[in-house]
Design an enzyme around this catalytic site. Structure first.
Site, mmCIF file in Angstrom:
data_model
loop_
_atom_site.group_PDB
_atom_site.id
_atom_site.type_symbol
_atom_site.label_atom_id
_atom_site.label_comp_id
_atom_site.label_asym_id
_atom_site.label_seq_id
_atom_site.Cartn_x
_atom_site.Cartn_y
_atom_site.Cartn_z
ATOM 1 N N GLY A 122 -32.634 17.486 2.477
ATOM 2 C CA GLY A 122 -33.885 17.377 3.203
ATOM 3 C C GLY A 122 -34.223 15.932 3.504
ATOM 4 N N GLY A 123 -35.437 15.697 3.963
ATOM 5 C CA GLY A 123 -35.837 14.374 4.384
ATOM 6 C C GLY A 123 -35.895 13.356 3.262
ATOM 7 C CB VAL A 126 -30.783 21.358 -3.651
ATOM 8 C CG1 VAL A 126 -30.447 22.290 -4.814
ATOM 9 C CG2 VAL A 126 -32.291 21.258 -3.478
ATOM 10 C CE LYS A 143 -36.849 19.605 -4.152
ATOM 11 N NZ LYS A 143 -37.962 20.519 -3.859
ATOM 12 C CG ASP A 160 -44.510 25.234 2.396
ATOM 13 O OD1 ASP A 160 -44.868 25.684 3.508
ATOM 14 O OD2 ASP A 160 -43.521 24.499 2.252
#
Length: 460
Positions: A99-100, A104, A119, A225
Site C-alpha cells: 500500500g501507500g 503485508v 504488516k 472502514d
C-alpha cells in the site's frame, strides 16, 4: 503517492479516466504532505482534511463541511517503540500486498512454527500520526478477540527501525471478488457459481461480519472502514474482518494507546472509503461517528451484494455530495426476478440518513438471520413444489390412460352379445384390468405429489 499507487486506487474504486485525472490534479495542487495523509496504509481509504479541499471541491460541498484545520503545534513523538525483534525469529516468504505507507508480507515464525502475515510501515513514510495509527490498529485489534476478527500475534520493531505486527494469514477471496463472481454468473435469474457461491451465501457471510461488528461495538470500538475489500472469506468458508487502521474507540471495553496531539481525527477531517461511508463521515462530523456509522456501512455492503455495485459511484466530489444530500438510489435487481423485499428493507433501514433511525448492529444481524432462516425454508418449499409438479403431470397422464382403456374395454364388451364366449370377452376384460392398474398407479403418484405440496406448505 506514486503514479502506480494512484492507478491501483483508481482500479479498486472503479474510477474512470476523468475521475482519475481530477484526483491526480487535486494531489498536484495540494501541499506536498497531502499524498501521505490522503491514503491510510493498505486500505486505500481517504483521509482528507477539509481545509485542504477549499477551492478544490464545489462551494456547495464546502459549505456543508465544518472547516477546521487540525490543532497546531509541533509533531508529537510516535508511541514508545517496542523492543527490537531478532530477525532470526521470522523468515520472509514474499510479498502479499503493498500500500501507500506499508506492506503485508508472508513470514514463517520459527518460534511457533507457523506461517503468519507481517504488516510493516515503510521507513520513509513514518510520521507521528501514521505510527500512532499503526500502533493503535494492532493494540485495539488484538483486544477484540472474536472468531471473525483477524487475531494479532506479535507487535514489534526490527533492528532497522521498521515497525511491524504479525497476524493470522488469511487465504481465500475478498467479499468484493465473491460478489463480482456471483453477479457475473446470472443474467435473468439468481444462479450459483461453480464453486457454490450464491446471493444467499453472500448474505450469510455478511451476517457473520455484522456479528463481529456488534462485538466490537459492545467493546467500545468502531471500525469506520467497512467495505467488501476488507472482508476475506477463506477457502473453507471462514470469514475474517480485516484492516482496523481507522478504528475509533468510543466507549469502555478496549484500551487505546495515547493519541498524539496532532491526530487529525477532529472536526473538518474525513476518514473512510467514499462509496461506503456514512453521511456523518462525509461531513467530517467526528463527534457523530459511532456504532451507527458502521451500521450504515453494513447496509452499504448489503446494497453491493444485492446489486453488484456500491451505493455511490463516480468521482470523489460527486460521491461526497450525494452522501451529504442523502441522494441514495434504491437497490435495483440486475435480473428479471425482483430483489427479496425483506433484504431491500433491511438495507434501506441501515442506510437511513439520520443516525437515530438506523438499527444496531445486533438488530441488523438478527434481521439477516431471520431472512436467512425463512429463505432456507422457502427454498425447501420451492424444491418440494418442483418435485410435486412432474408427479402431478404423471398422475394426470395415468388417469387419462386409465379412462381411455376403460372406455375401450366397455366399447368391446358392448359390441359382443351377452352369450358370447369367455374367450371373446377376455381381451376386453384384460383392458379393464389394465385400466384399473393405471388408475391405482395414478392415485399413488397423486398422493405422493400431495404429500410434497403439504410439506411445502408447512415449510413456507
Amino acid at each position: 503517492m506514486t503514479p502506480e499507487d494512484l492507478a491501483a486506487f483508481a482500479r479498486r474504486h472503479g474510477l474512470d479516466a476523468l475521475a482519475t485525472t481530477e484526483l491526480r490534479a487535486l494531489l498536484e495542487r495540494s501541499s506536498p504532505s497531502l499524498p501521505d495523509a490522503f491514503f491510510t496504509e493498505e486500505t486505500d481509504s481517504i483521509v482528507l482534511n477539509a481545509a485542504t479541499l477549499t477551492g478544490v471541491l464545489p462551494d456547495r460541498f464546502m459549505d456543508l463541511i465544518k472547516i477546521g484545520a487540525p490543532n497546531g503545534g509541533s509533531p508529537t513523538a510516535p508511541p514508545t517503540d517496542p523492543e527490537p525483534v531478532e530477525l532470526s525469529r521470522y523468515e520472509d516468504r514474499g510479498l502479499i500486498a503493498r500500500g501507500g505507507v506499508g506492506e503485508v508480507r508472508r513470514a514463517y515464525d520459527r518460534v511457533l512454527q507457523r506461517t503468519v502475515a507481517m504488516k510493516t510501515l515503510h521507513l520513509n513514510k513514518v510520521d507521528g500520526l501514521t505510527a500512532h495509527r499503526f500502533h493503535r490498529e494492532a493494540v485495539v485489534t488484538a483486544q477484540l478477540q472474536h472468531p471473525v476478527i483477524v487475531p494479532i500475534y506479535d507487535l514489534g520493531q526490527r533492528p532497522d527501525g521498521t515497525r511491524f505486527y504479525t497476524m493470522r494469514e488469511v487465504t481465500g477471496s475478498t467479499l468484493q471478488q465473491l460478489i463480482e463472481r456471483v453477479h457475473a454468473t446470472h443474467a435473468t435469474a439468481w444462479r450459483t457459481t461453480s464453486d457454490g457461491w450464491s446471493m444467499h451465501r453472500l448474505v450469510r457471510s455478511l451476517a457473520r461480519v455484522s456479528e463481529a461488528v456488534a462485538f466490537a461495538h459492545a467493546h467500545g470500538a468502531v471500525h469506520r472502514d467497512l467495505k467488501p475489500a476488507n472482508v476475506m472469506v477463506g477457502d473453507y468458508g471462514d470469514v475474517q474482518l480485516l484492516d482496523w487502521g481507522l478504528v475509533k474507540v468510543v466507549g469502555e471495553g478496549v484500551d487505546e494507546p495515547a493519541s498524539p496531539d496532532n491526530d487529525h481525527t477532529r472536526w473538518g477531517s474525513i476518514s473512510g472509503t467514499p462509496a461506503y461511508m456514512a453521511p456523518e463521515q462525509a461531513r467530517g462530523e467526528l463527534d457523530q461517528i459511532g456504532p451507527a456509522t458502521d451500521v450504515y456501512a453494513l447496509g452499504a455492503l448489503l446494497y453491493c451484494i444485492l446489486t453488484g455495485n456500491p451505493p455511490y459511484q463516480g468521482d470523489l466530489g460527486k460521491i461526497l455530495l450525494a452522501l451529504i444530500d442523502g441522494d441514495l438510489t434504491r437497490p435495483v435487481a440486475r435480473t428479471s426476478k425482483p430483489l427479496p423485499p425483506e433484504l431491500e428493507a433491511i438495507c434501506l433501514h441501515a442506510m437511513a440518513s439520520e443516525l437515530k433511525k438506523r438499527p444496531t448492529a445486533n438488530a441488523f444481524t438478527a434481521a439477516l438471520d431471520t431472512w436467512l432462516d425463512g429463505s432456507v425454508k422457502q427454498q425447501q418449499a420451492a424444491a418440494l413444489v418442483d418435485e410435486a409438479q412432474p408427479l402431478l403431470r404423471r398422475a394426470h397422464a395415468l388417469n387419462q390412460r386409465a379412462i381411455a382403456l376403460a372406455r375401450k374395454a366397455q366399447s368391446r364388451l358392448d359390441a359382443l352379445p351377452d352369450w358370447a364366449s369367455e374367450s371373446k370377452k377376455t381381451p376386453a376384460w384384460t383392458l379393464e384390468e389394465e385400466a384399473r392398474a393405471q388408475a391405482r398407479e395414478g392415485r399413488q403418484v397423486e398422493l405422493q405429489a400431495r404429500r410434497c405440496l403439504l410439506e411445502a406448505i408447512v415449510h413456507d
